[in-house]
Design an enzyme around this catalytic site. Structure first.
Site, PDB file in Angstrom:
ATOM      1  N   ARG A  90      30.482  30.121  42.853  1.00  0.00           N
ATOM      2  CA  ARG A  90      29.409  29.201  43.225  1.00  0.00           C
ATOM      3  C   ARG A  90      28.158  29.971  43.613  1.00  0.00           C
ATOM      4  O   ARG A  90      28.248  31.028  44.247  1.00  0.00           O
ATOM      5  CB  ARG A  90      29.845  28.322  44.408  1.00  0.00           C
ATOM      6  CG  ARG A  90      31.075  27.484  44.127  1.00  0.00           C
ATOM      7  CD  ARG A  90      30.874  26.474  43.032  1.00  0.00           C
ATOM      8  NE  ARG A  90      29.857  25.469  43.374  1.00  0.00           N
ATOM      9  CZ  ARG A  90      29.284  24.696  42.465  1.00  0.00           C
ATOM     10  NH1 ARG A  90      29.545  24.869  41.194  1.00  0.00           N
ATOM     11  NH2 ARG A  90      28.392  23.787  42.816  1.00  0.00           N
ATOM     12  N   ASN A 106      29.636  41.289  47.331  1.00  0.00           N
ATOM     13  CA  ASN A 106      30.160  40.647  46.124  1.00  0.00           C
ATOM     14  C   ASN A 106      30.617  41.719  45.161  1.00  0.00           C
ATOM     15  O   ASN A 106      30.069  42.828  45.137  1.00  0.00           O
ATOM     16  CB  ASN A 106      29.071  39.791  45.457  1.00  0.00           C
ATOM     17  CG  ASN A 106      29.576  39.085  44.216  1.00  0.00           C
ATOM     18  OD1 ASN A 106      30.657  38.511  44.206  1.00  0.00           O
ATOM     19  ND2 ASN A 106      28.795  39.150  43.134  1.00  0.00           N
ATOM     20  N   HIS A 108      31.055  42.385  41.067  1.00  0.00           N
ATOM     21  CA  HIS A 108      30.572  41.829  39.798  1.00  0.00           C
ATOM     22  C   HIS A 108      31.104  42.718  38.675  1.00  0.00           C
ATOM     23  O   HIS A 108      30.990  43.955  38.761  1.00  0.00           O
ATOM     24  CB  HIS A 108      29.040  41.807  39.803  1.00  0.00           C
ATOM     25  CG  HIS A 108      28.444  41.282  38.545  1.00  0.00           C
ATOM     26  ND1 HIS A 108      28.428  39.930  38.237  1.00  0.00           N
ATOM     27  CD2 HIS A 108      27.861  41.922  37.510  1.00  0.00           C
ATOM     28  CE1 HIS A 108      27.846  39.783  37.056  1.00  0.00           C
ATOM     29  NE2 HIS A 108      27.486  40.959  36.592  1.00  0.00           N
ATOM     30  N   SER A 135      30.790  46.563  39.836  1.00  0.00           N
ATOM     31  CA  SER A 135      29.894  46.968  40.924  1.00  0.00           C
ATOM     32  C   SER A 135      30.148  46.111  42.155  1.00  0.00           C
ATOM     33  O   SER A 135      30.398  44.909  42.036  1.00  0.00           O
ATOM     34  CB  SER A 135      28.423  46.751  40.510  1.00  0.00           C
ATOM     35  OG  SER A 135      28.143  47.387  39.276  1.00  0.00           O
ATOM     36  N   ASP A 144      23.284  38.589  41.713  1.00  0.00           N
ATOM     37  CA  ASP A 144      23.844  39.896  41.306  1.00  0.00           C
ATOM     38  C   ASP A 144      22.804  41.002  41.392  1.00  0.00           C
ATOM     39  O   ASP A 144      22.719  41.858  40.504  1.00  0.00           O
ATOM     40  CB  ASP A 144      24.384  39.796  39.869  1.00  0.00           C
ATOM     41  CG  ASP A 144      25.473  38.757  39.746  1.00  0.00           C
ATOM     42  OD1 ASP A 144      25.560  38.126  38.672  1.00  0.00           O
ATOM     43  OD2 ASP A 144      26.208  38.549  40.733  1.00  0.00           O
TER      44      ASP A 144
END
Ligand code: GRF
Length: 196
Positions: A90, A106, A108, A135, A144
């Site tokens: 999300r 995060n 990615h 990453s 991102d």
């Protein structure tokens, strides 16, 4: 440090993060939360003895603030210090992100800044890249895009498909994210670089 891990699916990254937070590790998982009540990762988290929550985002439509109000309550109830997004699908509002600036990570599946967004492996293949990877970055309002805290590289091999490449990258995610979290939870932002 009290870590909330946000997932949307199987939660394999959540499992590797949770398994890493043992012994003298400066962090502990205190909540696994999903936007999908059917996410397979919720059962895995429960089996590991971690508190879980699920907030179905679908009834909220495009009312992102409404979804995030419940998310905020769950994070406060768990008294979370740090959020790890792990396969969380999300988009969060800039307002929510600003409140967690410097306290939300995060993972990615690309070598950022290449291939922000979706379908990263197919895009790397189509571009004829020789390397792919994943990453870990700090989450900022741009998708991102935040400061890189770690990267892991894998070779792209002849005949690779998006699936075979994803299968080579995912185990590196499971090594990279715990390595980054261990440093970040201790206040160390020195980037981690791994090669398969
Ligand atoms: C994987 O494709 C991974 O690259 C990305 O999210 C997807 C699901 O991960 N981070 P997980 O198994 O739910 O952690």
């Amino acid at each position: 440090k009290r870590i909330a891990i946000l997932i949307s699916g199987g939660g394999s990254n959540m499992v590797s993060l949770a398994e890493s937070m043992v012994g003298d590790h400066p962090a502990r998982p205190v909540l696994v939360l999903s936007n999908d009540t059917e996410a397979g990762g919720l059962a895995k988290a429960s089996a590991m003895g971690i508190a879980t929550a699920a907030i179905d985002h679908k009834p909220f439509g495009d009312d992102r603030a409404g979804f995030e109000a419940l998310l905020k309550t769950e994070l406060e109830n768990a008294d979370a210090d740090l959020i790890c997004l792990a396969g969380f699908m999300r988009i969060l509002t800039a307002e929510f992100i600003s409140r967690w600036e410097g306290r939300m990570l995060n993972i990615h599946p690309s070598l950022l800044p290449k291939y922000k967004g979706l379908n990263t492996h197919a895009r790397a293949l189509r571009a004829g890249d020789k390397m792919a990877g994943c990453s870990v970055h700090e989450v900022t309002a741009a998708l991102d895009d935040g400061p890189i805290l770690g990267q892991a590289q894998v070779p792209i091999l002849p005949g690779d498909t998006a699936d075979t490449l994803a299968a080579r990258v995912l185990p590196m995610e499971h090594r990279l994210y715990p390595a980054v979290l261990r440093r970040f939870a201790a206040g160390d932002r020195t980037p981690v670089y791994l090669k398969s």
